[in-house]
Design a protein around this motif. Sequence first.
Motif, PDB file in Angstrom:
ATOM      1  N   MET A  14      39.097  45.218  26.736  1.00 23.53           N
ATOM      2  CA  MET A  14      38.859  44.715  28.070  1.00 23.53           C
ATOM      3  C   MET A  14      39.594  43.385  28.206  1.00 23.53           C
ATOM      4  SD  MET A  14      36.883  45.707  30.737  1.00 23.53           S
ATOM      5  CE  MET A  14      35.316  46.387  30.372  1.00 23.53           C
ATOM      6  N   ASP A  15      40.236  43.198  29.347  1.00 19.82           N
ATOM      7  CA  ASP A  15      40.983  41.953  29.569  1.00 19.82           C
ATOM      8  C   ASP A  15      40.035  40.787  29.786  1.00 19.82           C
ATOM      9  OD1 ASP A  15      43.397  43.165  29.344  1.00 19.82           O
ATOM     10  OD2 ASP A  15      43.647  43.530  31.492  1.00 19.82           O
ATOM     11  N   LYS A  16      40.356  39.644  29.232  1.00 16.04           N
ATOM     12  CA  LYS A  16      39.558  38.428  29.408  1.00 16.04           C
ATOM     13  C   LYS A  16      40.269  37.434  30.334  1.00 16.04           C
ATOM     14  CE  LYS A  16      36.408  39.552  26.395  1.00 16.04           C
ATOM     15  NZ  LYS A  16      35.266  40.249  26.850  1.00 16.04           N
ATOM     16  N   TYR A  17      41.452  37.804  30.813  1.00 16.98           N
ATOM     17  CA  TYR A  17      42.234  36.894  31.639  1.00 16.98           C
ATOM     18  C   TYR A  17      41.730  36.925  33.074  1.00 16.98           C
ATOM     19  CZ  TYR A  17      45.296  37.391  27.642  1.00 16.98           C
ATOM     20  OH  TYR A  17      45.795  37.431  26.369  1.00 16.98           O
ATOM     21  N   LEU A  18      42.008  35.883  33.814  1.00 18.26           N
ATOM     22  CA  LEU A  18      41.689  35.831  35.227  1.00 18.26           C
ATOM     23  C   LEU A  18      42.875  36.353  36.031  1.00 18.26           C
ATOM     24  CD1 LEU A  18      39.909  32.377  35.561  1.00 18.26           C
ATOM     25  CD2 LEU A  18      38.883  34.630  35.597  1.00 18.26           C
ATOM     26  N   TYR A  19      42.579  37.167  37.019  1.00 14.04           N
ATOM     27  CA  TYR A  19      43.601  37.716  37.894  1.00 14.04           C
ATOM     28  C   TYR A  19      43.303  37.283  39.319  1.00 14.04           C
ATOM     29  CZ  TYR A  19      45.020  40.664  34.020  1.00 14.04           C
ATOM     30  OH  TYR A  19      45.466  41.107  32.818  1.00 14.04           O
ATOM     31  N   THR A  20      44.293  37.407  40.178  1.00 14.09           N
ATOM     32  CA  THR A  20      44.148  37.032  41.577  1.00 14.09           C
ATOM     33  C   THR A  20      44.122  38.307  42.415  1.00 14.09           C
ATOM     34  OG1 THR A  20      45.396  35.029  41.166  1.00 14.09           O
ATOM     35  CG2 THR A  20      45.128  35.660  43.448  1.00 14.09           C
ATOM     36  N   CYS A  21      43.145  38.381  43.317  1.00 14.17           N
ATOM     37  CA  CYS A  21      42.993  39.544  44.189  1.00 14.17           C
ATOM     38  C   CYS A  21      44.173  39.601  45.150  1.00 14.17           C
ATOM     39  CB  CYS A  21      41.683  39.453  44.966  1.00 14.17           C
ATOM     40  SG  CYS A  21      41.420  40.820  46.117  1.00 14.17           S
ATOM     41  N   ASP A  22      44.760  40.777  45.336  1.00 11.63           N
ATOM     42  CA  ASP A  22      45.912  40.942  46.222  1.00 11.63           C
ATOM     43  C   ASP A  22      45.522  40.853  47.691  1.00 11.63           C
ATOM     44  OD1 ASP A  22      47.479  41.236  44.029  1.00 11.63           O
ATOM     45  OD2 ASP A  22      47.882  43.381  44.297  1.00 11.63           O
ATOM     46  N   TYR A  23      44.231  40.957  48.003  1.00  9.66           N
ATOM     47  CA  TYR A  23      43.810  40.905  49.402  1.00  9.66           C
ATOM     48  C   TYR A  23      43.233  39.540  49.780  1.00  9.66           C
ATOM     49  CZ  TYR A  23      41.486  42.078  53.760  1.00  9.66           C
ATOM     50  OH  TYR A  23      41.076  42.081  55.063  1.00  9.66           O
ATOM     51  N   CYS A  24      42.233  39.063  49.022  1.00  4.52           N
ATOM     52  CA  CYS A  24      41.546  37.824  49.403  1.00  4.52           C
ATOM     53  C   CYS A  24      41.998  36.605  48.592  1.00  4.52           C
ATOM     54  CB  CYS A  24      40.043  37.996  49.299  1.00  4.52           C
ATOM     55  SG  CYS A  24      39.451  38.221  47.613  1.00  4.52           S
ATOM     56  N   ALA A  25      42.819  36.784  47.580  1.00  3.01           N
ATOM     57  CA  ALA A  25      43.396  35.717  46.750  1.00  3.01           C
ATOM     58  C   ALA A  25      42.363  34.989  45.899  1.00  3.01           C
ATOM     59  CB  ALA A  25      44.194  34.735  47.595  1.00  3.01           C
ATOM     60  N   LYS A  26      41.192  35.585  45.681  1.00  2.00           N
ATOM     61  CA  LYS A  26      40.206  34.993  44.769  1.00  2.00           C
ATOM     62  C   LYS A  26      40.584  35.362  43.337  1.00  2.00           C
ATOM     63  CE  LYS A  26      36.262  36.629  46.233  1.00  2.00           C
ATOM     64  NZ  LYS A  26      34.835  36.838  46.494  1.00  2.00           N
ATOM     65  N   THR A  27      40.180  34.518  42.388  1.00  2.00           N
ATOM     66  CA  THR A  27      40.394  34.860  40.982  1.00  2.00           C
ATOM     67  C   THR A  27      39.190  35.629  40.468  1.00  2.00           C
ATOM     68  OG1 THR A  27      39.495  32.746  40.291  1.00  2.00           O
ATOM     69  CG2 THR A  27      41.881  32.879  40.535  1.00  2.00           C
ATOM     70  N   TYR A  28      39.439  36.565  39.573  1.00  2.00           N
ATOM     71  CA  TYR A  28      38.353  37.407  39.055  1.00  2.00           C
ATOM     72  C   TYR A  28      38.709  37.895  37.662  1.00  2.00           C
ATOM     73  CZ  TYR A  28      41.332  41.373  40.143  1.00  2.00           C
ATOM     74  OH  TYR A  28      42.367  42.268  40.170  1.00  2.00           O
ATOM     75  N   VAL A  29      37.670  38.329  36.922  1.00  2.00           N
ATOM     76  CA  VAL A  29      37.855  38.961  35.621  1.00  2.00           C
ATOM     77  C   VAL A  29      37.755  40.468  35.862  1.00  2.00           C
ATOM     78  CG1 VAL A  29      36.927  39.251  33.303  1.00  2.00           C
ATOM     79  CG2 VAL A  29      36.838  37.015  34.404  1.00  2.00           C
ATOM     80  N   PRO A  30      38.752  41.259  35.489  1.00  2.00           N
ATOM     81  CA  PRO A  30      38.711  42.700  35.770  1.00  2.00           C
ATOM     82  C   PRO A  30      37.580  43.396  35.012  1.00  2.00           C
ATOM     83  CG  PRO A  30      40.623  42.161  34.440  1.00  2.00           C
ATOM     84  CD  PRO A  30      39.984  40.871  34.806  1.00  2.00           C
ATOM     85  N   LYS A  31      36.998  44.396  35.653  1.00  2.00           N
ATOM     86  CA  LYS A  31      35.891  45.154  35.054  1.00  2.00           C
ATOM     87  C   LYS A  31      36.382  46.444  34.422  1.00  2.00           C
ATOM     88  CE  LYS A  31      32.633  43.292  38.317  1.00  2.00           C
ATOM     89  NZ  LYS A  31      32.107  43.432  39.634  1.00  2.00           N
TER      90      LYS A  31
END
Length: 142
Positions: free
Chosen positions: A1-18
Amino acid sequence: MDKYLYTCDYCAKTYVPKRRYKQRFCSNSCRVNSHKRKNRLSPAKPDVGLKAPSDKPHKEGISMAGIGNAAIANVVTEVGKSIFIKEENKPATKGDLQNLASRITERYILIKNMDVRADGAPAYFDTTLKEIVHLKFLPPWK
């Protein structure tokens, strides 16, 4: 599972992928909204091979082919019934019921000058047994 933070392509929030690989959106609602926006902004696709709706509704008519197919289906069904269904398992027809009723009325003759029994059963003369019987289930036909 990825532990990196990504940016949402729609709302530009950062998140940890599930999920196991990189997700493009932080939630299902962002994914759906992005799809709607993409389809709204793209040019409309030309309708290829589609007819314009006419003002008059389509009216189906009776064709000789349809009549022939229905006749063939009826014949095949009746032949199948006569081959595969035993005579005792076939449904009774109106003629069968009239025949049965006539045989019952020939066997039992209502005696009009005799009183009914205490339970309301009228008296009949049974022509086969040659005796008087009280039958509650037969209506007085004659």
